[in-house]
Design a protein around this motif. Structure first.
Motif, mmCIF file in Angstrom:
data_model
loop_
_atom_site.group_PDB
_atom_site.id
_atom_site.type_symbol
_atom_site.label_atom_id
_atom_site.label_comp_id
_atom_site.label_asym_id
_atom_site.label_seq_id
_atom_site.Cartn_x
_atom_site.Cartn_y
_atom_site.Cartn_z
ATOM 1 N N LEU A 133 -59.521 -38.990 9.127
ATOM 2 C CA LEU A 133 -58.071 -39.052 8.955
ATOM 3 C C LEU A 133 -57.645 -40.515 8.959
ATOM 4 O O LEU A 133 -57.969 -41.268 9.876
ATOM 5 C CB LEU A 133 -57.367 -38.306 10.081
ATOM 6 C CG LEU A 133 -55.836 -38.402 10.112
ATOM 7 C CD1 LEU A 133 -55.235 -37.695 8.899
ATOM 8 C CD2 LEU A 133 -55.292 -37.798 11.403
ATOM 9 N N ASN A 134 -56.929 -40.908 7.936
ATOM 10 C CA ASN A 134 -56.378 -42.258 7.867
ATOM 11 C C ASN A 134 -54.861 -42.144 7.924
ATOM 12 O O ASN A 134 -54.204 -41.872 6.915
ATOM 13 C CB ASN A 134 -56.806 -42.958 6.573
ATOM 14 C CG ASN A 134 -56.412 -44.423 6.558
ATOM 15 O OD1 ASN A 134 -55.365 -44.810 7.072
ATOM 16 N ND2 ASN A 134 -57.253 -45.250 5.944
ATOM 17 N N PRO A 135 -54.260 -42.343 9.112
ATOM 18 C CA PRO A 135 -52.806 -42.163 9.264
ATOM 19 C C PRO A 135 -51.986 -43.114 8.398
ATOM 20 O O PRO A 135 -50.913 -42.754 7.922
ATOM 21 C CB PRO A 135 -52.576 -42.432 10.757
ATOM 22 C CG PRO A 135 -53.919 -42.275 11.395
ATOM 23 C CD PRO A 135 -54.908 -42.706 10.373
ATOM 24 N N LEU A 136 -52.481 -44.333 8.203
ATOM 25 C CA LEU A 136 -51.713 -45.315 7.442
ATOM 26 C C LEU A 136 -51.635 -44.921 5.964
ATOM 27 O O LEU A 136 -50.570 -44.995 5.343
ATOM 28 C CB LEU A 136 -52.351 -46.702 7.592
ATOM 29 C CG LEU A 136 -52.345 -47.288 9.013
ATOM 30 C CD1 LEU A 136 -53.026 -48.653 9.024
ATOM 31 C CD2 LEU A 136 -50.911 -47.417 9.526
ATOM 32 N N GLU A 137 -52.770 -44.502 5.410
ATOM 33 C CA GLU A 137 -52.782 -44.114 4.001
ATOM 34 C C GLU A 137 -52.473 -42.631 3.817
ATOM 35 O O GLU A 137 -52.407 -42.149 2.687
ATOM 36 C CB GLU A 137 -54.145 -44.434 3.396
ATOM 37 C CG GLU A 137 -54.480 -45.924 3.429
ATOM 38 C CD GLU A 137 -55.848 -46.212 2.844
ATOM 39 O OE1 GLU A 137 -56.474 -45.264 2.309
ATOM 40 O OE2 GLU A 137 -56.301 -47.377 2.913
ATOM 41 N N GLN A 138 -52.310 -41.928 4.948
ATOM 42 C CA GLN A 138 -52.005 -40.498 4.943
ATOM 43 C C GLN A 138 -53.042 -39.715 4.132
ATOM 44 O O GLN A 138 -52.701 -38.869 3.304
ATOM 45 C CB GLN A 138 -50.592 -40.250 4.400
ATOM 46 C CG GLN A 138 -49.504 -40.840 5.285
ATOM 47 C CD GLN A 138 -48.110 -40.477 4.806
ATOM 48 O OE1 GLN A 138 -47.889 -40.199 3.634
ATOM 49 N NE2 GLN A 138 -47.150 -40.473 5.725
ATOM 50 N N THR A 139 -54.313 -40.019 4.415
ATOM 51 C CA THR A 139 -55.391 -39.300 3.735
ATOM 52 C C THR A 139 -56.241 -38.562 4.761
ATOM 53 O O THR A 139 -56.380 -38.981 5.908
ATOM 54 C CB THR A 139 -56.293 -40.268 2.952
ATOM 55 O OG1 THR A 139 -56.865 -41.230 3.863
ATOM 56 C CG2 THR A 139 -55.512 -40.977 1.864
ATOM 57 N N PHE A 140 -56.787 -37.455 4.317
ATOM 58 C CA PHE A 140 -57.703 -36.664 5.130
ATOM 59 C C PHE A 140 -58.804 -36.203 4.193
ATOM 60 O O PHE A 140 -58.564 -35.432 3.256
ATOM 61 C CB PHE A 140 -56.988 -35.457 5.740
ATOM 62 C CG PHE A 140 -57.895 -34.585 6.577
ATOM 63 C CD1 PHE A 140 -58.228 -34.948 7.878
ATOM 64 C CD2 PHE A 140 -58.421 -33.397 6.066
ATOM 65 C CE1 PHE A 140 -59.063 -34.157 8.645
ATOM 66 C CE2 PHE A 140 -59.251 -32.609 6.834
ATOM 67 C CZ PHE A 140 -59.570 -32.986 8.121
ATOM 68 N N GLU A 141 -60.024 -36.691 4.435
ATOM 69 C CA GLU A 141 -61.085 -36.406 3.485
ATOM 70 C C GLU A 141 -62.438 -36.322 4.167
ATOM 71 O O GLU A 141 -62.615 -36.795 5.296
ATOM 72 C CB GLU A 141 -61.124 -37.480 2.401
ATOM 73 C CG GLU A 141 -61.305 -38.890 2.944
ATOM 74 C CD GLU A 141 -61.068 -39.962 1.879
ATOM 75 O OE1 GLU A 141 -60.681 -39.613 0.760
ATOM 76 O OE2 GLU A 141 -61.296 -41.146 2.205
ATOM 77 N N LEU A 142 -63.384 -35.736 3.461
ATOM 78 C CA LEU A 142 -64.740 -35.622 3.960
ATOM 79 C C LEU A 142 -65.356 -37.006 4.141
ATOM 80 O O LEU A 142 -65.207 -37.877 3.285
ATOM 81 C CB LEU A 142 -65.587 -34.811 2.972
ATOM 82 C CG LEU A 142 -67.084 -34.687 3.290
ATOM 83 C CD1 LEU A 142 -67.300 -33.808 4.509
ATOM 84 C CD2 LEU A 142 -67.842 -34.132 2.081
ATOM 85 N N ASN A 143 -66.038 -37.192 5.255
ATOM 86 C CA ASN A 143 -66.805 -38.416 5.461
ATOM 87 C C ASN A 143 -68.057 -38.309 4.592
ATOM 88 O O ASN A 143 -68.999 -37.583 4.929
ATOM 89 C CB ASN A 143 -67.171 -38.581 6.937
ATOM 90 C CG ASN A 143 -67.901 -39.874 7.225
ATOM 91 O OD1 ASN A 143 -68.564 -40.432 6.357
ATOM 92 N ND2 ASN A 143 -67.790 -40.360 8.454
ATOM 93 N N SER A 144 -68.073 -39.016 3.492
ATOM 94 C CA SER A 144 -69.146 -38.887 2.507
ATOM 95 C C SER A 144 -70.479 -39.443 3.001
ATOM 96 O O SER A 144 -71.527 -39.204 2.388
ATOM 97 C CB SER A 144 -68.759 -39.580 1.198
ATOM 98 O OG SER A 144 -68.501 -40.953 1.416
ATOM 99 N N LYS A 145 -70.460 -40.190 4.121
ATOM 100 C CA LYS A 145 -71.692 -40.761 4.648
ATOM 101 C C LYS A 145 -72.460 -39.790 5.542
ATOM 102 O O LYS A 145 -73.607 -40.053 5.909
ATOM 103 C CB LYS A 145 -71.381 -42.031 5.432
ATOM 104 C CG LYS A 145 -70.796 -43.162 4.580
ATOM 105 C CD LYS A 145 -70.535 -44.388 5.427
ATOM 106 C CE LYS A 145 -69.956 -45.522 4.581
ATOM 107 N NZ LYS A 145 -69.701 -46.736 5.399
ATOM 108 N N VAL A 146 -71.813 -38.663 5.899
ATOM 109 C CA VAL A 146 -72.442 -37.664 6.763
ATOM 110 C C VAL A 146 -72.467 -36.333 6.020
ATOM 111 O O VAL A 146 -71.438 -35.684 5.865
ATOM 112 C CB VAL A 146 -71.693 -37.515 8.102
ATOM 113 C CG1 VAL A 146 -72.427 -36.522 9.011
ATOM 114 C CG2 VAL A 146 -71.553 -38.862 8.796
ATOM 115 N N MET A 147 -73.629 -35.930 5.560
ATOM 116 C CA MET A 147 -73.757 -34.707 4.787
ATOM 117 C C MET A 147 -73.457 -33.481 5.657
ATOM 118 O O MET A 147 -73.961 -33.376 6.783
ATOM 119 C CB MET A 147 -75.169 -34.587 4.209
ATOM 120 C CG MET A 147 -75.360 -33.404 3.264
ATOM 121 S SD MET A 147 -77.068 -33.314 2.643
ATOM 122 C CE MET A 147 -77.174 -34.917 1.829
ATOM 123 N N PRO A 148 -72.628 -32.538 5.178
ATOM 124 C CA PRO A 148 -72.320 -31.333 5.960
ATOM 125 C C PRO A 148 -73.558 -30.486 6.238
ATOM 126 O O PRO A 148 -74.582 -30.596 5.551
ATOM 127 C CB PRO A 148 -71.333 -30.582 5.065
ATOM 128 C CG PRO A 148 -70.758 -31.619 4.160
ATOM 129 C CD PRO A 148 -71.877 -32.590 3.922
#
Length: 308
Positions: A133-148
């Protein structure tokens, strides 16, 4: 109340010798056996198995619905096309902040055991992913560096119990997330036998992976003689463990020590970071199992535990 659930189960399980008042108690009926059950997770297992109760704490500590702004992101990341026909009330989506000092969140989908019409049973499944979660940019996204993780399917007699958010700090592996499950199995009707298990998952790059799994508890609630009022006597057995993480240096892999108290004696198993035959690393042990195994129909009455 609970005793009514067993009135139609007429298979008798023979009484066994008492190992210790510390681990085994004799209850006059099923209701009292629940009262005599000490360990909180054993009480949860009792309610879920005997009364069909829903005492899943994780539903009140992270579960989200379609009205949540982040629901769609978690769902799209972890959905399973083979389970798309599963009823909505048996599929649970959740999101919880991993730590107070981080903007990272663990997202999950948990599918209950499902019995599709004229098809093979779909066993419970849990999928996990890390989101940022990036509050400043208001983004919420998958951490692409950690595979689910999308491959955790439970066994035929295994059920999801809860997430464990204790700070399992594993040295270079960082903080791990715990998942508790339980396996059920008894040699006779009118009884409940279960093993509690815990899995630890490292959530750092490059993927979420299981690094530890062990039985951490044994619970038996055995039906015995019938009373004149048609209630049934019960024997309650409990042996639950404590997992300690021994860290010598934050840059070294810790040693995990599992302990359980039987009578006044501590039983222990030590796990060290080791290479498996397939080349992967995992916390492994050469110590004997310290809990009776329900799939083998073991109990505290067996010689190995009754002599302790």
């Amino acid at each position: 109340m609970f005793a009514k659930l067993f009135y139609t189960l007429l298979i008798f399980i023979s009484a066994f010798q008492c190992v210790s008042a510390e681990n085994i108690k004799n209850a006059r009926d099923l209701d009292q056996s629940f009262e005599f059950t000490k360990h909180l997770n054993n009480k949860k297992i009792f309610l879920q198995q005997m009364a069909g109760g829903d005492v899943a704490d994780w539903k009140n500590d992270g579960q989200i619905d379609k009205g949540n702004v982040h629901f769609k992101t978690v769902w799209k990341t972890l959905q399973d096309v083979d389970r798309k026909e599963q009823p909505a009330d048996t599929v649970h989506v959740g999101l919880k902040r991993i730590s107070e000092k981080s903007n990272e969140y663990l997202g999950w989908i948990y599918w209950d055991r499902y019995y599709p019409f004229q098809k093979a049973v779909l066993e419970p499944k849990i999928s996990l992913a890390v989101f940022t979660l990036n509050p400043l940019e208001q983004t919420f996204e998958l951490n692409s560096k950690v595979m689910p993780l999308n491959t955790l399917v439970l066994g035929q007699t295994e059920n999801f119990l809860d997430f464990d958010w204790a700070p399992f700090r594993l040295g270079p592996l960082g903080r791990a997330i715990g998942i508790r499950t339980y396996r059920v199995g008894c040699g006779a009707g009118g009884s409940l036998c279960s093993n509690e298990l815990i899995r630890l998952f490292a959530i750092q790059e490059p993927n979420i992976r299981e690094v530890f799994i062990s039985t951490v508890g044994y619970y038996g609630d055995y039906g015995g003689e019938w009373n004149k009022d048609q209630t049934r006597q019960h024997w309650v057995e409990e042996l639950n463990g404590i997992l300690n993480i021994k860290v010598a240096d934050k840059n070294q892999m810790p040693v995990l020590v599992l302990r359980a108290k039987l009578r006044k004696k501590w039983l222990t198993r030590k796990f060290i970071w080791d290479r498996r035959p397939d080349g992967s690393f995992h916390f492994e042990t050469n110590d004997s199992e310290i809990f009776p195994q329900v799939h083998k129909f073991e109990s505290l009455d067996d010689p190995r535990w009754s002599k302790n």
